[in-house]
Design a protein around this motif. Sequence first.
Motif, PDB file in Angstrom:
ATOM      1  N   TYR A   1       7.045 -13.152 -22.401  1.00  0.00           N
ATOM      2  CA  TYR A   1       6.542 -13.413 -23.751  1.00  0.00           C
ATOM      3  C   TYR A   1       5.194 -12.712 -23.964  1.00  0.00           C
ATOM      4  O   TYR A   1       4.986 -12.057 -24.990  1.00  0.00           O
ATOM      5  CB  TYR A   1       6.408 -14.922 -23.960  1.00  0.00           C
ATOM      6  N   LEU A   2       4.304 -12.834 -22.994  1.00  0.00           N
ATOM      7  CA  LEU A   2       2.999 -12.186 -23.127  1.00  0.00           C
ATOM      8  C   LEU A   2       3.140 -10.663 -23.200  1.00  0.00           C
ATOM      9  O   LEU A   2       2.460 -10.010 -24.001  1.00  0.00           O
ATOM     10  CB  LEU A   2       2.089 -12.585 -21.969  1.00  0.00           C
ATOM     11  N   ALA A   3       4.032 -10.115 -22.395  1.00  0.00           N
ATOM     12  CA  ALA A   3       4.253  -8.670 -22.422  1.00  0.00           C
ATOM     13  C   ALA A   3       4.867  -8.249 -23.756  1.00  0.00           C
ATOM     14  O   ALA A   3       4.499  -7.210 -24.317  1.00  0.00           O
ATOM     15  CB  ALA A   3       5.158  -8.246 -21.269  1.00  0.00           C
ATOM     16  N   LEU A   4       5.790  -9.059 -24.288  1.00  0.00           N
ATOM     17  CA  LEU A   4       6.395  -8.755 -25.584  1.00  0.00           C
ATOM     18  C   LEU A   4       5.337  -8.756 -26.680  1.00  0.00           C
ATOM     19  O   LEU A   4       5.314  -7.851 -27.523  1.00  0.00           O
ATOM     20  CB  LEU A   4       7.494  -9.766 -25.908  1.00  0.00           C
ATOM     21  N   ARG A   5       4.454  -9.731 -26.665  1.00  0.00           N
ATOM     22  CA  ARG A   5       3.366  -9.775 -27.659  1.00  0.00           C
ATOM     23  C   ARG A   5       2.519  -8.514 -27.584  1.00  0.00           C
ATOM     24  O   ARG A   5       2.143  -7.941 -28.610  1.00  0.00           O
ATOM     25  CB  ARG A   5       2.473 -10.990 -27.425  1.00  0.00           C
ATOM     26  N   GLU A   6       2.221  -8.086 -26.357  1.00  0.00           N
ATOM     27  CA  GLU A   6       1.418  -6.886 -26.171  1.00  0.00           C
ATOM     28  C   GLU A   6       2.137  -5.656 -26.734  1.00  0.00           C
ATOM     29  O   GLU A   6       1.539  -4.849 -27.451  1.00  0.00           O
ATOM     30  CB  GLU A   6       1.124  -6.679 -24.688  1.00  0.00           C
ATOM     31  N   LYS A   7       3.424  -5.524 -26.427  1.00  0.00           N
ATOM     32  CA  LYS A   7       4.184  -4.359 -26.893  1.00  0.00           C
ATOM     33  C   LYS A   7       4.321  -4.374 -28.413  1.00  0.00           C
ATOM     34  O   LYS A   7       4.202  -3.329 -29.066  1.00  0.00           O
ATOM     35  CB  LYS A   7       5.571  -4.311 -26.257  1.00  0.00           C
ATOM     36  N   LEU A   8       4.543  -5.542 -29.001  1.00  0.00           N
ATOM     37  CA  LEU A   8       4.627  -5.618 -30.460  1.00  0.00           C
ATOM     38  C   LEU A   8       3.284  -5.260 -31.086  1.00  0.00           C
ATOM     39  O   LEU A   8       3.236  -4.610 -32.132  1.00  0.00           O
ATOM     40  CB  LEU A   8       5.085  -7.011 -30.906  1.00  0.00           C
ATOM     41  N   GLY A   9       2.203  -5.657 -30.456  1.00  0.00           N
ATOM     42  CA  GLY A   9       0.875  -5.286 -30.941  1.00  0.00           C
ATOM     43  C   GLY A   9       0.662  -3.780 -30.904  1.00  0.00           C
ATOM     44  O   GLY A   9       0.106  -3.194 -31.836  1.00  0.00           O
ATOM     45  N   GLN A  10       1.132  -3.154 -29.836  1.00  0.00           N
ATOM     46  CA  GLN A  10       1.023  -1.703 -29.729  1.00  0.00           C
ATOM     47  C   GLN A  10       1.876  -1.024 -30.790  1.00  0.00           C
ATOM     48  O   GLN A  10       1.448  -0.040 -31.405  1.00  0.00           O
ATOM     49  CB  GLN A  10       1.449  -1.240 -28.336  1.00  0.00           C
ATOM     50  N   LEU A  11       3.061  -1.551 -30.994  1.00  0.00           N
ATOM     51  CA  LEU A  11       3.958  -0.987 -32.002  1.00  0.00           C
ATOM     52  C   LEU A  11       3.335  -1.118 -33.394  1.00  0.00           C
ATOM     53  O   LEU A  11       3.349  -0.175 -34.184  1.00  0.00           O
ATOM     54  CB  LEU A  11       5.308  -1.699 -31.938  1.00  0.00           C
ATOM     55  N   LYS A  12       2.755  -2.274 -33.663  1.00  0.00           N
ATOM     56  CA  LYS A  12       2.103  -2.503 -34.956  1.00  0.00           C
ATOM     57  C   LYS A  12       0.932  -1.535 -35.147  1.00  0.00           C
ATOM     58  O   LYS A  12       0.716  -1.029 -36.245  1.00  0.00           O
ATOM     59  CB  LYS A  12       1.615  -3.945 -35.032  1.00  0.00           C
ATOM     60  N   ALA A  13       0.208  -1.262 -34.075  1.00  0.00           N
ATOM     61  CA  ALA A  13      -0.937  -0.359 -34.150  1.00  0.00           C
ATOM     62  C   ALA A  13      -0.521   1.067 -34.508  1.00  0.00           C
ATOM     63  O   ALA A  13      -1.322   1.822 -35.064  1.00  0.00           O
ATOM     64  CB  ALA A  13      -1.704  -0.360 -32.835  1.00  0.00           C
ATOM     65  N   THR A  14       0.715   1.429 -34.200  1.00  0.00           N
ATOM     66  CA  THR A  14       1.200   2.768 -34.549  1.00  0.00           C
ATOM     67  C   THR A  14       1.577   2.863 -36.016  1.00  0.00           C
ATOM     68  O   THR A  14       1.839   3.950 -36.515  1.00  0.00           O
ATOM     69  CB  THR A  14       2.434   3.169 -33.709  1.00  0.00           C
ATOM     70  N   GLY A  15       1.632   1.704 -36.693  1.00  0.00           N
ATOM     71  CA  GLY A  15       2.017   1.698 -38.094  1.00  0.00           C
ATOM     72  C   GLY A  15       3.513   1.586 -38.303  1.00  0.00           C
ATOM     73  O   GLY A  15       3.989   1.615 -39.434  1.00  0.00           O
ATOM     74  N   MET A  16       4.243   1.456 -37.211  1.00  0.00           N
ATOM     75  CA  MET A  16       5.693   1.335 -37.311  1.00  0.00           C
ATOM     76  C   MET A  16       6.056  -0.085 -37.698  1.00  0.00           C
ATOM     77  O   MET A  16       5.355  -1.033 -37.325  1.00  0.00           O
ATOM     78  CB  MET A  16       6.352   1.682 -35.963  1.00  0.00           C
ATOM     79  N   PRO A  17       7.149  -0.262 -38.426  1.00  0.00           N
ATOM     80  CA  PRO A  17       7.575  -1.624 -38.760  1.00  0.00           C
ATOM     81  C   PRO A  17       8.065  -2.342 -37.508  1.00  0.00           C
ATOM     82  O   PRO A  17       8.653  -1.729 -36.618  1.00  0.00           O
ATOM     83  CB  PRO A  17       8.721  -1.406 -39.750  1.00  0.00           C
ATOM     84  N   LEU A  18       7.788  -3.630 -37.455  1.00  0.00           N
ATOM     85  CA  LEU A  18       8.212  -4.414 -36.304  1.00  0.00           C
ATOM     86  C   LEU A  18       9.650  -4.891 -36.516  1.00  0.00           C
ATOM     87  O   LEU A  18       9.981  -5.393 -37.595  1.00  0.00           O
ATOM     88  CB  LEU A  18       7.299  -5.623 -36.121  1.00  0.00           C
ATOM     89  N   PRO A  19      10.494  -4.749 -35.513  1.00  0.00           N
ATOM     90  CA  PRO A  19      11.875  -5.241 -35.629  1.00  0.00           C
ATOM     91  C   PRO A  19      11.874  -6.752 -35.838  1.00  0.00           C
ATOM     92  O   PRO A  19      11.240  -7.490 -35.074  1.00  0.00           O
ATOM     93  CB  PRO A  19      12.515  -4.863 -34.291  1.00  0.00           C
ATOM     94  N   GLU A  20      12.557  -7.198 -36.873  1.00  0.00           N
ATOM     95  CA  GLU A  20      12.539  -8.624 -37.213  1.00  0.00           C
ATOM     96  C   GLU A  20      13.073  -9.498 -36.097  1.00  0.00           C
ATOM     97  O   GLU A  20      12.567 -10.603 -35.883  1.00  0.00           O
ATOM     98  CB  GLU A  20      13.335  -8.864 -38.498  1.00  0.00           C
ATOM     99  N   ASP A  21      14.081  -9.024 -35.375  1.00  0.00           N
ATOM    100  CA  ASP A  21      14.629  -9.840 -34.298  1.00  0.00           C
ATOM    101  C   ASP A  21      13.610 -10.049 -33.180  1.00  0.00           C
ATOM    102  O   ASP A  21      13.528 -11.132 -32.599  1.00  0.00           O
ATOM    103  CB  ASP A  21      15.933  -9.262 -33.757  1.00  0.00           C
ATOM    104  N   LEU A  22      12.795  -9.048 -32.901  1.00  0.00           N
ATOM    105  CA  LEU A  22      11.773  -9.196 -31.870  1.00  0.00           C
ATOM    106  C   LEU A  22      10.645 -10.110 -32.334  1.00  0.00           C
ATOM    107  O   LEU A  22      10.125 -10.908 -31.550  1.00  0.00           O
ATOM    108  CB  LEU A  22      11.205  -7.832 -31.469  1.00  0.00           C
ATOM    109  N   VAL A  23      10.294  -9.999 -33.589  1.00  0.00           N
ATOM    110  CA  VAL A  23       9.261 -10.886 -34.145  1.00  0.00           C
ATOM    111  C   VAL A  23       9.764 -12.326 -34.114  1.00  0.00           C
ATOM    112  O   VAL A  23       9.033 -13.247 -33.731  1.00  0.00           O
ATOM    113  CB  VAL A  23       8.874 -10.460 -35.572  1.00  0.00           C
ATOM    114  N   ARG A  24      11.015 -12.521 -34.471  1.00  0.00           N
ATOM    115  CA  ARG A  24      11.612 -13.860 -34.448  1.00  0.00           C
ATOM    116  C   ARG A  24      11.630 -14.410 -33.010  1.00  0.00           C
ATOM    117  O   ARG A  24      11.292 -15.566 -32.772  1.00  0.00           O
ATOM    118  CB  ARG A  24      13.018 -13.817 -35.036  1.00  0.00           C
TER     119      ARG A  24
END
Length: 68
Positions: free
Chosen positions: A28-51
Amino acid sequence: MAFEQLKLEISSLFTQMQNEPEDKHEIYLALREKLGQLKATGMPLPEDLVRLEHELEAEFSSEQRKRE
């Protein structure tokens, strides 16, 4: 970090979660980190991963409240 590399790392986290479910909190912590990195690139976050992130967060918060 390149978008494709982040996708590979997130995929690896899912594999890890399936193979080592006892390490859910670390994943979970690693997923949060990766989603944060993805968000920083300006890319949309996959809804299933956010969920999934929100579901895991709620699960861990519930477990924490039970311990207190």
